[in-house]
Design a protein around this motif. Structure first.
Motif, PDB file in Angstrom:
ATOM      1  N   GLY A   1       0.810  -1.204   0.000  1.00  0.00           N
ATOM      2  CA  GLY A   1       0.000   0.000   0.000  1.00  0.00           C
ATOM      3  C   GLY A   1       0.848   1.261   0.000  1.00  0.00           C
ATOM      4  N   ALA A   2       0.236   2.369  -0.368  1.00  0.00           N
ATOM      5  CA  ALA A   2       0.962   3.624  -0.544  1.00  0.00           C
ATOM      6  C   ALA A   2       1.420   4.235   0.776  1.00  0.00           C
ATOM      7  N   LEU A   3       0.647   4.025   1.832  1.00  0.00           N
ATOM      8  CA  LEU A   3       0.950   4.716   3.079  1.00  0.00           C
ATOM      9  C   LEU A   3       2.166   4.146   3.806  1.00  0.00           C
ATOM     10  N   LEU A   4       2.466   2.867   3.612  1.00  0.00           N
ATOM     11  CA  LEU A   4       3.479   2.213   4.433  1.00  0.00           C
ATOM     12  C   LEU A   4       4.598   1.608   3.604  1.00  0.00           C
ATOM     13  N   VAL A   5       4.821   2.152   2.410  1.00  0.00           N
ATOM     14  CA  VAL A   5       5.851   1.615   1.527  1.00  0.00           C
ATOM     15  C   VAL A   5       7.250   1.805   2.103  1.00  0.00           C
ATOM     16  N   LEU A   6       7.387   2.745   3.035  1.00  0.00           N
ATOM     17  CA  LEU A   6       8.688   2.969   3.683  1.00  0.00           C
ATOM     18  C   LEU A   6       9.189   1.727   4.410  1.00  0.00           C
ATOM     19  N   ALA A   7       8.269   0.860   4.818  1.00  0.00           N
ATOM     20  CA  ALA A   7       8.667  -0.334   5.575  1.00  0.00           C
ATOM     21  C   ALA A   7       9.535  -1.266   4.759  1.00  0.00           C
ATOM     22  N   LEU A   8       9.432  -1.228   3.427  1.00  0.00           N
ATOM     23  CA  LEU A   8      10.259  -2.081   2.585  1.00  0.00           C
ATOM     24  C   LEU A   8      11.419  -1.345   1.946  1.00  0.00           C
ATOM     25  N   LEU A   9      11.305  -0.029   1.796  1.00  0.00           N
ATOM     26  CA  LEU A   9      12.326   0.714   1.064  1.00  0.00           C
ATOM     27  C   LEU A   9      13.249   1.529   1.964  1.00  0.00           C
ATOM     28  N   VAL A  10      12.925   1.637   3.246  1.00  0.00           N
ATOM     29  CA  VAL A  10      13.757   2.442   4.144  1.00  0.00           C
ATOM     30  C   VAL A  10      14.162   1.667   5.387  1.00  0.00           C
ATOM     31  N   THR A  11      13.203   1.074   6.082  1.00  0.00           N
ATOM     32  CA  THR A  11      13.484   0.456   7.379  1.00  0.00           C
ATOM     33  C   THR A  11      14.528  -0.658   7.311  1.00  0.00           C
ATOM     34  N   PRO A  12      14.487  -1.593   6.341  1.00  0.00           N
ATOM     35  CA  PRO A  12      15.528  -2.633   6.304  1.00  0.00           C
ATOM     36  C   PRO A  12      16.931  -2.062   6.157  1.00  0.00           C
ATOM     37  N   ALA A  13      17.091  -1.063   5.289  1.00  0.00           N
ATOM     38  CA  ALA A  13      18.415  -0.449   5.110  1.00  0.00           C
ATOM     39  C   ALA A  13      18.838   0.309   6.361  1.00  0.00           C
ATOM     40  N   ALA A  14      17.893   1.001   6.986  1.00  0.00           N
ATOM     41  CA  ALA A  14      18.211   1.724   8.223  1.00  0.00           C
ATOM     42  C   ALA A  14      18.657   0.757   9.313  1.00  0.00           C
ATOM     43  N   ALA A  15      18.017  -0.412   9.374  1.00  0.00           N
ATOM     44  CA  ALA A  15      18.406  -1.426  10.361  1.00  0.00           C
ATOM     45  C   ALA A  15      19.801  -1.958  10.062  1.00  0.00           C
TER      46      ALA A  15
END
Length: 291
Positions: free
Chosen positions: A204-218
Motif C-alpha cells: 500500500g501507498a501509506l506504508l511503503v517505507l517499511a520495505l524501502l527504508v526500514t531494512p536499510a536503516a536497520a
C-alpha cells in the motif's frame, strides 16, 4: 470462526488452503523485499527517505485514477511514480529544493488519490487496498510485470553501482572526478519510482517505507561494510515481506500491519545491537588511551 481480537490477528484454520491462494503474493513479497532492501541502501545514503513517501503518494494517485477509469492499476501506479520521480530528480538537485518539491507533491498526490477513490463506485476493499495493500490481489500478469520491473531495477543498480555509490557518498567530489552526477541522480530516481510503484501493490501507498527504508536503516545500525550492509538490508526486507504475508494469511487484517511490525522489530533489535557495539568500542578505546 474466532471473532475475538486475537482471532482477527492470528487464525490458522485452513491455513494450507489459504497458502495456496496467495502463492503469487508470497513470490511478489520476496522479490520486493530483496529489491527494496537493495535500493533502500542508496535511499539512506542519499538521505531520500522523504522522497520515497512523496513518490508513493503520486503512485497512489495514479493507481486511483486507473481504478476509477477502468484502466490497469499497475500501469496507473507506474505512471504516477515515474512522474513524481522525474520531477524530483530534475527539480530537486539540492536537498532544500528537493524537500520543498516533495512537500508540495505529497498532499497534492494524496488529495488527488482520495478524490478519485471517492468517485469510484466499486467495492470499498479495492479502495482500501491501494492504501494498505491487498494480500490476494496479485494475479499472474501483475506478478510477471512485478518480476520484470524488479529485474530491470536490480540489473541497473548493479551496472551503475560504483558511480551511484560515489555520487551518494560525496556528490561534489564525484562531479569533480567526472561522474555525470545529474544523469546518475535522474536514473536512480526513475529506478526508485519503479520500485515504489510495484511495492504499492503489496504493502500500500501509506506504508511503503517499511520495505524501502526500514531494512536499510536497520542494516546500517549494525554494520558499515559496503558488502554486508546491502546483504543484510535485502535479508531484512525479505524476512519482513514474506513473514508479514505468512502471518497475514491467518488474520483478517490488511497485510501492511504485519510487514511493518516485523520490519520495525528488526530495526529495534539492530539499534540495540548497534548501541551495545558502540558502547563496547568506546570502553575499549578509553582503556587503550588510559594505558
Amino acid at each position: 470462526m474466532d471473532d475475538s481480537l486475537w482471532g482477527r490477528l492470528f487464525n490458522f484454520e485452513n491455513y494450507g488452503e489459504l497458502l495456496g491462494l496467495v502463492q503469487n503474493s508470497i513470490i511478489a513479497g520476496a522479490v520486493l523485499g530483496i529489491v527494496g532492501g537493495l535500493i533502500g541502501v542508496f535511499v539512506m545514503q542519499r538521505d531520500m527517505a522523504f522522497a520515497v513517501h512523496g513518490i508513493s503518494e503520486l503512485s497512489f494517485a495514479g493507481a486511483s485514477a486507473a481504478l476509477l477509469f477502468g484502466a490497469n492499476v499497475v500501469a496507473g501506479s507506474l505512471v504516477g511514480s515515474l512522474v513524481a520521480a522525474i520531477l524530483i530528480g530534475l527539480l530537486g538537485a539540492k536537498a532544500r529544493d528537493r524537500n520543498s518539491i516533495i512537500g508540495v507533491l505529497m498532499p497534492f498526490g494524496l488529495g488527488l488519490g482520495i478524490l478519485f477513490l471517492a468517485l469510484y463506485p466499486g467495492r470499498s476493499a479495492n479502495k482500501f487496498g491501494l492504501l494498505t495493500g491487498q494480500i490476494i490481489s496479485v494475479d499472474d500478469p501483475q506478478l510477471g510485470i512485478l518480476i520484470a520491473i524488479s529485474i530491470v531495477v536490480m540489473v541497473a543498480l548493479l551496472l551503475m553501482w560504483r558511480p551511484l555509490t560515489f555520487d551518494s557518498l560525496d556528490a561534489d567530489v564525484a562531479a569533480a572526478r567526472g561522474v555525470p552526477t545529474r544523469a546518475v541522480s535522474l536514473v536512480f530516481m526513475v529506478l526508485l519510482g519503479l520500485t515504489v510503484a510495484v511495492s504499492v501493490q503489496i504493502i500500500g501507498a501509506l506504508l511503503v517505507l517499511a520495505l524501502l527504508v526500514t531494512p536499510a536503516a536497520a542494516a546500517l545500525r549494525v554494520s558499515a561494510s559496503p558488502v554486508l550492509v546491502p546483504l543484510l538490508s535485502m535479508i531484512f526486507g525479505f524476512v519482513s515481506a514474506v513473514g508479514g504475508i505468512l502471518l497475514a494469511i491467518g488474520g483478517s487484517l490488511p497485510i501492511s500491519p504485519y510487514i511493518t511490525t516485523i520490519s520495525f522489530a528488526i530495526y529495534v533489535v539492530c539499534r540495540v545491537i548497534g548501541l551495545r557495539t558502540s558502547a563496547r568500542a568506546g570502553r575499549m578505546h578509553r582503556q587503550n588511551v588510559a594505558v
